[in-house]
Design a protein around this motif. Structure first.
Motif, PDB file in Angstrom:
ATOM      1  N   GLY A 227      28.474  29.824  17.714  1.00 35.07           N
ATOM      2  CA  GLY A 227      28.708  28.456  16.654  1.00 35.07           C
ATOM      3  C   GLY A 227      27.712  27.623  16.888  1.00 35.07           C
ATOM      4  O   GLY A 227      27.342  27.379  15.444  1.00 35.07           O
ATOM      5  N   THR A 228      27.203  27.152  17.728  1.00 32.43           N
ATOM      6  CA  THR A 228      26.087  26.096  17.657  1.00 32.43           C
ATOM      7  C   THR A 228      25.130  26.454  18.873  1.00 32.43           C
ATOM      8  O   THR A 228      25.461  27.038  19.738  1.00 32.43           O
ATOM      9  CB  THR A 228      26.675  24.748  18.420  1.00 32.43           C
ATOM     10  N   LEU A 229      23.670  26.191  18.156  1.00 33.79           N
ATOM     11  CA  LEU A 229      22.746  26.675  19.057  1.00 33.79           C
ATOM     12  C   LEU A 229      22.113  25.216  19.570  1.00 33.79           C
ATOM     13  O   LEU A 229      21.729  24.237  18.564  1.00 33.79           O
ATOM     14  CB  LEU A 229      21.658  27.375  18.218  1.00 33.79           C
ATOM     15  N   ILE A 230      21.533  25.125  20.761  1.00 41.15           N
ATOM     16  CA  ILE A 230      20.773  24.077  21.080  1.00 41.15           C
ATOM     17  C   ILE A 230      19.584  24.529  21.516  1.00 41.15           C
ATOM     18  O   ILE A 230      19.388  25.407  22.711  1.00 41.15           O
ATOM     19  CB  ILE A 230      21.439  23.058  22.262  1.00 41.15           C
ATOM     20  N   TYR A 231      18.476  24.342  20.987  1.00 43.98           N
ATOM     21  CA  TYR A 231      17.173  25.031  21.078  1.00 43.98           C
ATOM     22  C   TYR A 231      16.261  23.973  21.792  1.00 43.98           C
ATOM     23  O   TYR A 231      15.853  23.063  21.248  1.00 43.98           O
ATOM     24  CB  TYR A 231      16.603  25.317  19.726  1.00 43.98           C
ATOM     25  N   THR A 232      15.540  24.300  22.925  1.00 49.20           N
ATOM     26  CA  THR A 232      14.942  23.505  23.857  1.00 49.20           C
ATOM     27  C   THR A 232      13.373  24.207  23.947  1.00 49.20           C
ATOM     28  O   THR A 232      12.539  23.748  24.663  1.00 49.20           O
ATOM     29  CB  THR A 232      15.377  23.261  25.166  1.00 49.20           C
ATOM     30  N   GLY A 233      13.181  25.078  23.287  1.00 48.29           N
ATOM     31  CA  GLY A 233      11.665  25.758  23.250  1.00 48.29           C
ATOM     32  C   GLY A 233      10.944  25.086  22.263  1.00 48.29           C
ATOM     33  O   GLY A 233      11.010  23.989  21.685  1.00 48.29           O
ATOM     34  N   PRO A 234       9.606  25.700  22.213  1.00 50.27           N
ATOM     35  CA  PRO A 234       8.683  24.861  21.245  1.00 50.27           C
ATOM     36  C   PRO A 234       9.122  25.004  19.870  1.00 50.27           C
ATOM     37  O   PRO A 234       9.569  26.035  19.414  1.00 50.27           O
ATOM     38  CB  PRO A 234       7.185  25.843  21.463  1.00 50.27           C
ATOM     39  N   ALA A 235       8.735  23.746  19.019  1.00 48.58           N
ATOM     40  CA  ALA A 235       9.432  23.777  17.849  1.00 48.58           C
ATOM     41  C   ALA A 235       8.898  24.719  16.709  1.00 48.58           C
ATOM     42  O   ALA A 235       9.583  25.539  15.852  1.00 48.58           O
ATOM     43  CB  ALA A 235       9.026  22.403  17.295  1.00 48.58           C
ATOM     44  N   ASP A 236       7.136  25.044  16.983  1.00 47.68           N
ATOM     45  CA  ASP A 236       6.687  25.921  15.926  1.00 47.68           C
ATOM     46  C   ASP A 236       7.028  27.343  16.283  1.00 47.68           C
ATOM     47  O   ASP A 236       7.273  28.129  15.200  1.00 47.68           O
ATOM     48  CB  ASP A 236       5.118  25.796  16.198  1.00 47.68           C
ATOM     49  N   GLU A 237       7.220  27.665  17.457  1.00 52.47           N
ATOM     50  CA  GLU A 237       7.759  29.031  17.714  1.00 52.47           C
ATOM     51  C   GLU A 237       9.160  29.428  16.956  1.00 52.47           C
ATOM     52  O   GLU A 237       9.361  30.456  16.391  1.00 52.47           O
ATOM     53  CB  GLU A 237       7.750  29.304  19.319  1.00 52.47           C
ATOM     54  N   TYR A 238      10.202  28.316  17.205  1.00 56.22           N
ATOM     55  CA  TYR A 238      11.484  28.638  16.405  1.00 56.22           C
ATOM     56  C   TYR A 238      11.162  29.129  14.988  1.00 56.22           C
ATOM     57  O   TYR A 238      11.915  29.762  14.433  1.00 56.22           O
ATOM     58  CB  TYR A 238      12.273  27.480  16.601  1.00 56.22           C
ATOM     59  N   PHE A 239      10.438  28.342  14.465  1.00 52.18           N
ATOM     60  CA  PHE A 239      10.067  28.503  12.832  1.00 52.18           C
ATOM     61  C   PHE A 239       9.001  29.660  12.786  1.00 52.18           C
ATOM     62  O   PHE A 239       8.408  29.585  11.553  1.00 52.18           O
ATOM     63  CB  PHE A 239       9.808  27.254  12.098  1.00 52.18           C
ATOM     64  N   CYS A 240       8.461  30.228  13.559  1.00 54.06           N
ATOM     65  CA  CYS A 240       7.452  31.485  13.188  1.00 54.06           C
ATOM     66  C   CYS A 240       6.394  30.908  12.888  1.00 54.06           C
ATOM     67  O   CYS A 240       5.786  31.608  12.196  1.00 54.06           O
ATOM     68  CB  CYS A 240       8.197  32.379  12.508  1.00 54.06           C
ATOM     69  N   TYR A 241       5.966  29.605  13.358  1.00 52.15           N
ATOM     70  CA  TYR A 241       4.832  28.962  13.199  1.00 52.15           C
ATOM     71  C   TYR A 241       4.396  28.951  11.740  1.00 52.15           C
ATOM     72  O   TYR A 241       3.208  28.747  11.260  1.00 52.15           O
ATOM     73  CB  TYR A 241       3.463  29.828  13.869  1.00 52.15           C
ATOM     74  N   LYS A 242       5.390  28.762  10.791  1.00 54.21           N
ATOM     75  CA  LYS A 242       5.057  28.845   9.412  1.00 54.21           C
ATOM     76  C   LYS A 242       4.326  27.566   9.100  1.00 54.21           C
ATOM     77  O   LYS A 242       3.675  27.309   7.803  1.00 54.21           O
ATOM     78  CB  LYS A 242       6.445  28.721   8.736  1.00 54.21           C
ATOM     79  N   HIS A 243       4.098  26.440   9.847  1.00 60.13           N
ATOM     80  CA  HIS A 243       3.251  25.241   9.546  1.00 60.13           C
ATOM     81  C   HIS A 243       2.043  25.230  10.507  1.00 60.13           C
ATOM     82  O   HIS A 243       1.410  24.288  10.805  1.00 60.13           O
ATOM     83  CB  HIS A 243       4.090  23.891   9.539  1.00 60.13           C
ATOM     84  N   GLY A 244       1.730  26.330  11.077  1.00 59.53           N
ATOM     85  CA  GLY A 244       0.687  26.421  11.948  1.00 59.53           C
ATOM     86  C   GLY A 244       1.153  26.314  13.388  1.00 59.53           C
ATOM     87  O   GLY A 244       2.219  25.808  13.577  1.00 59.53           O
TER      88      GLY A 244
END
Ligand code: FAD
Ligand code: UDP
Length: 363
Positions: A227-244
């Protein structure tokens, strides 16, 4: 399999929010952790000689936030501990941060607090605007003290000149016109009795919490239904490094064990101007453990490797802002902690952020 809540990362951020969901909401929560243990960077363990070490660098709990102190106090007793640091400057080992004691010992003087104020006022560089960590130090203590205590340590720690990192970094270190040589002056300070890992284990005793170790969230993100995700890993990794790739500073932690009771005169000794490492920690002097041997840790900062510190420059913050925009678009996902929020959080601030997230968005 469906879980109402999934938490990616079992550091203090993830464990706090999981504990709240399980205990207060009485809901099931799956915690997914890529390492082989819980606790994130506060993890501690006994080495082969039976000495309790902090595997990811020295961790000293300190806070003025009574609620956070009492919250963690539900899972541990606190052993009294007032952290002290010595720094090696001009061949002397003297107290850090800079206090009356530091300057009297360095310059072989016997100044009073008022004389120290005059001494510093004569050296501090007046500035219209404080824009960088270099400005912070120069405006507070002047060129010579800056060079002896801050310039080289900061270059070693961050790999860049203090003029290239923002004010928040050197601002962490106070200047005191008295003889208080404690590293922190927060109201609540201590070491969890028995260690941080024991405290973290107590946080996840609730049977509503299931922990999956050795599992990268990315391996299961398309398999587990939640239902809900709380993500505490690196921000860039979550978004597949789309902004580098975001810059995080890493550290090699090198342990040495000696066949003697004591290695150095303080729990931590800083080396601003000598060696490639920044500081040496002697663990027994943090934990109070009695043992005939002693284990120390040298910290060698580096650019690549496990992400430990978000990089404190304007460019990195601007790059992170692009990821923040992406975060706002995510539905039923909350980003929390040092890596996901890209903030130089201390432990107490991470727990505060997790308690606030729970209270404001999850309960
Ligand atoms: P972390 O502890 O980094 O936890 C994040 C967890 O997420 C990790 O276990 C990681 O393995 C996991 N993870 C990451 N990506 C994934 C993924 N894709 N899938 C699954 N799991 C994932 N604070 C103090 O208050 N006092 C101190 O003295 C102090 N000393 C420090 C010394 C050092 C060398 C360092 C690096 C930090 C220090 N800190 C100190 C800060 C403290 O470590 C942090 O505030 C705190 O640990 C942050 O918790 P967190 O949960 O946000 O992050
Ligand atoms: N710092 C320094 N000299 C020191 C100690 C710290 O220049 O002897 C600077 C350095 O830039 C460091 C920052 O102050 O990164 C914050 O120090 P702190 O001890 O808080 O670092 P941490 O424990 O977070 O690594």
């Amino acid at each position: 399999m469906y879980y109402p809540y999934v938490v990616a990362g079992a550091g203090l951020a993830g464990l706090t929010v999981a504990e709240r969901i399980a205990a207060e909401k009485n809901e099931k929560v799956l915690v997914v952790e890529k390492r082989a243990h819980i606790g994130g960077n506060v993890y501690d363990s006994y080495n082969e000689d039976g000495i309790l070490i902090h595997n990811y660098g020295p961790h000293i709990f300190h806070t003025n936030d009574r609620e956070v102190y009492e919250y963690l106090g539900c899972f541990t007793k606190w052993d009294d501990f007032w952290h002290r640091v010595l720094t090696q400057v001009d061949g002397n080992l003297i107290p850090m941060p800079i206090t009356l004691e530091t300057l009297n010992q360095l310059y072989n003087l016997s100044m009073t607090p008022r004389e120290m104020k005059e001494f510093i006022a004569a050296r501090a560089v007046p500035m219209e605007e404080i824009k960088t960590s270099r400005d912070v130090a120069l405006s507070k203590v002047g060129e010579e003290i800056y060079q002896k205590f801050f310039e080289n340590y900061t270059k070693k720690q961050w790999g860049v000149d203090p003029a290239d990192i923002d004010t928040s970094v050197i601002s962490r270190i106070p200047l005191r016109f008295n003889r208080d040589t404690r590293y922190f002056t927060d109201k609540y300070q201590g070491m969890p009795h028995g260690g941080y890992t024991k405290m973290c284990e107590a946080m996840v005793q609730n049977t509503n919490i299931k922990i999956l170790l050795n599992t990268d969230f990315n391996e299961i993100r398309d398999v587990v239904d939640y239902g809900t995700l709380i993500y505490t890993g690196p921000a860039d990794e979550y978004f597949c490094y789309k902004h580098g790739k975001l810059a995080y500073r890493s550290v090699d932690f090198v342990m040495e064990t000696y066949d003697c009771e004591s290695f150095q005169d303080a729990p931590v000794v800083n080396y601003p101007n000598d060696f490639d490492y920044t500081r040496i920690t002697e663990f027994k002097k943090l934990t109070g453990q009695q043992h005939k041997k002693t284990t120390i840790m040298k910290e060698f900062p580096k650019a690549e490797g496990e992400p430990y510190y978000p990089f404190p420059t304007a460019d990195c913050k601007a790059q992170f802002a692009l990821y923040q925009k992406e975060m706002e678009k995510e539905k039923n996902v909350h980003f929390l902690g040092r890596l996901a929020e890209y903030r130089y959080y201390n432990m107490d601030a991470v727990v505060r952020s997790a308690l606030d997230l729970y209270r404001d968005k999850l309960c």
